[in-house]
Design a protein around this motif. Sequence first.
Motif, mmCIF file in Angstrom:
data_model
loop_
_atom_site.group_PDB
_atom_site.id
_atom_site.type_symbol
_atom_site.label_atom_id
_atom_site.label_comp_id
_atom_site.label_asym_id
_atom_site.label_seq_id
_atom_site.Cartn_x
_atom_site.Cartn_y
_atom_site.Cartn_z
ATOM 1 N N THR A 132 -27.889 59.834 -57.676
ATOM 2 C CA THR A 132 -27.191 59.800 -58.742
ATOM 3 C C THR A 132 -26.616 58.512 -59.133
ATOM 4 O O THR A 132 -27.043 57.598 -58.648
ATOM 5 N N ARG A 133 -26.096 58.412 -60.240
ATOM 6 C CA ARG A 133 -25.858 57.168 -60.870
ATOM 7 C C ARG A 133 -24.529 56.417 -60.047
ATOM 8 O O ARG A 133 -24.675 55.218 -59.667
ATOM 9 N N ARG A 134 -23.867 57.149 -59.343
ATOM 10 C CA ARG A 134 -22.718 56.772 -58.558
ATOM 11 C C ARG A 134 -23.477 56.034 -57.373
ATOM 12 O O ARG A 134 -23.095 55.042 -56.582
ATOM 13 N N ASP A 135 -24.510 56.737 -56.894
ATOM 14 C CA ASP A 135 -25.358 56.302 -55.866
ATOM 15 C C ASP A 135 -25.886 54.783 -56.137
ATOM 16 O O ASP A 135 -25.645 53.875 -55.241
ATOM 17 N N LEU A 136 -26.413 54.625 -57.249
ATOM 18 C CA LEU A 136 -26.966 53.453 -57.629
ATOM 19 C C LEU A 136 -25.775 52.403 -57.532
ATOM 20 O O LEU A 136 -25.934 51.079 -57.258
ATOM 21 N N LYS A 137 -24.580 52.736 -58.201
ATOM 22 C CA LYS A 137 -23.498 51.787 -58.325
ATOM 23 C C LYS A 137 -23.001 51.381 -56.803
ATOM 24 O O LYS A 137 -22.557 50.246 -56.621
ATOM 25 N N ASN A 138 -22.924 52.324 -55.885
ATOM 26 C CA ASN A 138 -22.594 52.186 -54.495
ATOM 27 C C ASN A 138 -23.513 51.249 -54.018
ATOM 28 O O ASN A 138 -23.457 50.322 -52.901
ATOM 29 N N ALA A 139 -24.804 51.677 -54.286
ATOM 30 C CA ALA A 139 -25.860 50.528 -53.692
ATOM 31 C C ALA A 139 -25.582 49.069 -54.059
ATOM 32 O O ALA A 139 -25.779 48.271 -53.226
ATOM 33 N N GLY A 140 -25.570 48.900 -55.339
ATOM 34 C CA GLY A 140 -25.075 47.578 -55.842
ATOM 35 C C GLY A 140 -23.762 47.131 -55.183
ATOM 36 O O GLY A 140 -23.973 45.809 -54.622
ATOM 37 N N HIS A 141 -22.920 47.691 -54.818
ATOM 38 C CA HIS A 141 -21.745 47.167 -54.346
ATOM 39 C C HIS A 141 -22.050 46.677 -52.720
ATOM 40 O O HIS A 141 -21.823 45.674 -52.143
ATOM 41 N N ALA A 142 -22.975 47.716 -51.899
ATOM 42 C CA ALA A 142 -23.239 47.457 -50.631
ATOM 43 C C ALA A 142 -23.978 46.230 -50.486
ATOM 44 O O ALA A 142 -23.853 45.379 -49.672
ATOM 45 N N MET A 143 -24.905 46.157 -51.235
ATOM 46 C CA MET A 143 -26.034 45.031 -51.505
ATOM 47 C C MET A 143 -25.102 43.679 -51.722
ATOM 48 O O MET A 143 -25.520 42.607 -50.918
ATOM 49 N N ALA A 144 -24.252 43.678 -52.629
ATOM 50 C CA ALA A 144 -23.366 42.425 -52.769
ATOM 51 C C ALA A 144 -22.450 42.131 -51.527
ATOM 52 O O ALA A 144 -22.479 40.881 -51.349
ATOM 53 N N VAL A 145 -21.872 43.155 -50.904
ATOM 54 C CA VAL A 145 -21.192 42.793 -49.559
ATOM 55 C C VAL A 145 -22.028 42.268 -48.595
ATOM 56 O O VAL A 145 -21.728 41.313 -48.039
ATOM 57 N N GLU A 146 -23.139 42.899 -48.434
ATOM 58 C CA GLU A 146 -24.226 42.058 -47.311
ATOM 59 C C GLU A 146 -24.371 40.690 -47.821
ATOM 60 O O GLU A 146 -24.506 39.960 -47.110
ATOM 61 N N ALA A 147 -24.870 40.498 -49.092
ATOM 62 C CA ALA A 147 -25.052 39.257 -49.703
ATOM 63 C C ALA A 147 -23.985 38.247 -49.492
ATOM 64 O O ALA A 147 -24.309 36.927 -49.178
ATOM 65 N N MET A 148 -22.880 38.725 -49.839
ATOM 66 C CA MET A 148 -21.809 37.671 -49.636
ATOM 67 C C MET A 148 -21.302 37.377 -48.306
ATOM 68 O O MET A 148 -20.860 36.402 -47.883
ATOM 69 N N GLU A 149 -21.595 38.439 -47.208
ATOM 70 C CA GLU A 149 -21.314 38.248 -45.982
ATOM 71 C C GLU A 149 -22.363 37.026 -45.366
ATOM 72 O O GLU A 149 -21.922 36.236 -44.598
#
Length: 101
Positions: free
Chosen positions: A7-24
């Motif tokens: 779903t579109r929400r899945d991609l939004k969540n993927a963006g958030h998760a990728m950003a959290v990992e990148a910022m860590e």
Amino acid sequence: MTIPLRTRRDLKNAGHAMAVEAMEAFRLHMNSLSQAEMDDVEHIDRLTQRMLSAAESMAAEYRAAGIPEAWVGKFLLSFRRTVAAECRALSFILRPVAGTA
């Protein structure tokens, strides 16, 4: 981290998760730098650009896989917003430290 992309929400969540990992990873890297390296604006800019390029590369893969452009846009928007929020939080943490240098 694996997130199903149905779903579109899945991609939004993927963006958030990728950003959290990148910022860590960014935060851990910042903790390993000397004060002189932290003050190197060009180095920090290069690191930030690498994070954004990674998100763009992932977006290109999603497009190639046939994911609708609106969904890819949600992924990128979520990534950018999360990185911006994390950078603001990090700057609030580093600001008092910089004042004591």
